[in-house]
Design an enzyme around this catalytic site. Structure first.
Site, mmCIF file in Angstrom:
data_model
loop_
_atom_site.group_PDB
_atom_site.id
_atom_site.type_symbol
_atom_site.label_atom_id
_atom_site.label_comp_id
_atom_site.label_asym_id
_atom_site.label_seq_id
_atom_site.Cartn_x
_atom_site.Cartn_y
_atom_site.Cartn_z
ATOM 1 N N ARG A 1 0.820 -1.219 0.000
ATOM 2 C CA ARG A 1 0.000 0.000 0.000
ATOM 3 C C ARG A 1 0.854 1.270 0.000
ATOM 4 O O ARG A 1 0.427 2.295 -0.541
ATOM 5 C CB ARG A 1 -0.929 -0.013 1.200
ATOM 6 N N GLY B 1 -14.063 -3.553 -0.182
ATOM 7 C CA GLY B 1 -15.418 -3.037 0.020
ATOM 8 C C GLY B 1 -15.767 -1.939 -0.972
ATOM 9 O O GLY B 1 -16.877 -1.892 -1.514
ATOM 10 N N LYS C 1 -21.076 -16.829 -0.739
ATOM 11 C CA LYS C 1 -22.523 -16.617 -0.616
ATOM 12 C C LYS C 1 -23.138 -15.791 -1.732
ATOM 13 O O LYS C 1 -22.560 -14.807 -2.185
ATOM 14 C CB LYS C 1 -22.808 -15.893 0.697
ATOM 15 N N GLY D 1 -11.584 -8.428 -2.059
ATOM 16 C CA GLY D 1 -11.048 -9.315 -1.033
ATOM 17 C C GLY D 1 -10.344 -10.575 -1.470
ATOM 18 O O GLY D 1 -9.165 -10.553 -1.840
HETATM 19 P P1 AMP Z 1 -16.412 -14.271 -0.382
HETATM 20 O O1 AMP Z 1 -15.833 -13.537 0.789
HETATM 21 O O2 AMP Z 1 -17.904 -14.329 -0.392
HETATM 22 O O3 AMP Z 1 -15.809 -13.827 -1.688
HETATM 23 O O4 AMP Z 1 -16.013 -15.798 -0.170
HETATM 24 C C1 AMP Z 1 -14.687 -16.231 -0.187
HETATM 25 C C2 AMP Z 1 -14.614 -17.526 0.534
HETATM 26 O O5 AMP Z 1 -15.441 -18.460 -0.110
HETATM 27 C C3 AMP Z 1 -13.227 -18.118 0.568
HETATM 28 O O6 AMP Z 1 -12.772 -18.097 1.879
HETATM 29 C C4 AMP Z 1 -13.448 -19.550 0.077
HETATM 30 O O7 AMP Z 1 -12.795 -20.500 0.875
HETATM 31 C C5 AMP Z 1 -14.943 -19.730 0.199
HETATM 32 N N1 AMP Z 1 -15.441 -20.755 -0.714
HETATM 33 C C6 AMP Z 1 -15.233 -20.862 -2.028
HETATM 34 N N2 AMP Z 1 -15.795 -21.965 -2.521
HETATM 35 C C7 AMP Z 1 -16.396 -22.598 -1.501
HETATM 36 C C8 AMP Z 1 -17.132 -23.810 -1.374
HETATM 37 N N3 AMP Z 1 -17.369 -24.572 -2.429
HETATM 38 N N4 AMP Z 1 -17.599 -24.138 -0.161
HETATM 39 C C9 AMP Z 1 -17.353 -23.352 0.898
HETATM 40 N N5 AMP Z 1 -16.663 -22.200 0.849
HETATM 41 C C10 AMP Z 1 -16.187 -21.819 -0.338
#
Ligand code: AMP
Length: 395
Positions: free
Chosen positions: A35, A376, A197, A353
């Site tokens: 950074r 974010g 999610k 992220g």
């Molecule tokens: P996000 O912060 O929503 O972008 O989610 C990122 C996280 O999703 C990472 O820590 C991954 O380990 C998790 N992730 C990706 N694929 C899967 C999966 N098939 N099942 C559970 N967690 C997952």
């Protein structure tokens, strides 16, 4: 949009909001100076134009003036990166800051103490903003990571510089890169959305459907879609209250002529652990006791075809649980496809992220067109929101 080139910095004091929220080890040494390095072009531009620089930043989430969050810990590293002996003011406002700012000579750099030692910073307090503003002649915002916050130093302060406010080079590049995806994109445009999610990405999906031709859905999000379509997902991660939403997204995509690509096969595991037993299996036929943790080989082949035919690629979110080496393959393979498409002339933007962490971890960063510095902030821009820190400079 005013940028540094619109200003003459000779004998001026530039007050720059930077994001020096860097990681420190237990001896308060900077462990990753990315950074600081990212702000260097802006600082160099001003110094070589005959100006001086006053840097303001936050570090961590202090409750009041906590010594462990002092920016004095990063003075040495900042001096090293900039090649200038950086001065330090032990408070970001008040007499010490004013005197240090007044005495600053062209070519010199002053770093102010952590802005968040004052609760007025996050409260967006006007009097505090005015006190900060009194230190400099020109306000420059180069902190994308906090551009979605209406804090004193990121937004409110700009009103005290009606004609003397500018984006820094880093922030300008962030805006330009996102606009290259969202506004002036070359088609076909593909968005890859992964991560855990649907719920955290829904507004992004809704906003970008109008702007893209293909959407690759991967990661944990996959299973909410697959279940909604009647598939068996075993113990895979799923948001049962979002099944209808998933169907609505698919319908909206159809109406807007966006092709959705879901994984057809997955690497399923019998536990959420790196050393779990695995099998490659149809995404719609995952047995109970098993969970999909990465994209399978057929899916990766299909995704590669889509990526290679794309001229603009946006990537947010990993394709699997990349933190575990046995489930990182899909994310690496996708990154490799995007890197190759980029080498062949596509524009690729990675942001938000975990995908940024993934491209860095797998050494893919230099092969992407642009890797965003703000998690974010980037997501909020993808959601179509106007970021207060950007609006404050545009006004
Ligand atoms: P996000 O912060 O929503 O972008 O989610 C990122 C996280 O999703 C990472 O820590 C991954 O380990 C998790 N992730 C990706 N694929 C899967 C999966 N098939 N099942 C559970 N967690 C997952």
């Amino acid at each position: 949009m005013k940028t540094l080139a619109d200003f003459d910095f000779k004998n001026k004091k530039a007050l720059i909001r930077v994001d020096f929220n860097v990681p420190l080890d237990e001896n308060f040494q900077v462990t990753d100076a990315t950074r600081i390095e990212a702000a260097k072009p802006t600082i160099d531009h001003i110094l070589s134009g005959g100006g001086s620089v006053i840097l303001m930043s936050h570090l961590g989430r202090p409750k009041g003036a906590e010594a462990k969050y002092s920016l004095k810990h990063i003075v040495a590293k900042t001096s090293e990166v900039l090649g200038v002996s950086v001065k330090f003011a032990e408070n970001c406002i008040g007499e010490q800051a004013s005197t240090a700012a007044q005495n600053l000579q062209p070519g010199e750099v002053l770093l102010l103490e952590n802005l968040r030692f004052h609760p007025e910073e996050e409260a967006g307090d006007v009097a505090f903003s005015k006190a900060l503003a009194s230190l400099g002649d020109i306000y420059v915002n180069d902190a994308f990571g906090t551009a979605h916050r209406a804090h004193a130093s990121t937004t409110i302060i700009a009103q005290f510089f009606p004609n003397d406010k500018s984006f820094g080079l880093l922030l300008a590049k962030e805006i330009e890169s996102l606009n290259r995806v969202l506004k002036h994109s070359e088609k076909p445009v593909t968005a890859v959305l992964g991560g855990s999610k649907v719920s955290s990405k829904i507004t992004v999906i809704e906003n970008i459907l109008d702007k893209i031709d293909h959407m690759i859905i991967g990661g944990g999000m996959t299973f909410t879609f697959v279940k909604a379509l009647g598939g068996q997902i075993g113990n895979s991660i799923c948001e049962d209250d979002k099944l209808q939403l998933a169907l609505d997204i698919l319908e909206a995509a159809r109406e807007k002529n966006v092709q959705i690509h879901l994984p057809v096969d997955v690497i399923a595991a019998n536990a959420f652990a790196n050393d779990a037993q695995t099998q490659i299996i149809d995404v719609k036929q995952i047995p109970d006791g098993w969970q999909g943790l990465d994209a399978g080989p057929k899916s990766l082949e299909q995704f590669e075809q889509v990526i290679k035919s794309s001229k603009t690629i946006l990537w947010n979110g990993p394709l699997g649980v990349f933190e575990m080496p046995n489930f990182a393959h899909g994310t690496i393979a996708l990154g490799e496809s995007i890197a190759q498409a980029t080498a062949a002339g596509a524009f690729s933007l990675v942001g938000g992220g975990d995908s940024v962490a993934a491209v860095k971890q797998f050494g893919l960063e230099p092969r992407m067109s642009y890797v965003s510095t703000g998690g974010g902030a980037m997501l909020e821009m993808l959601e179509g929101r106007t970021l207060p820190g950007i609006a404050a400079i545009m006004d």
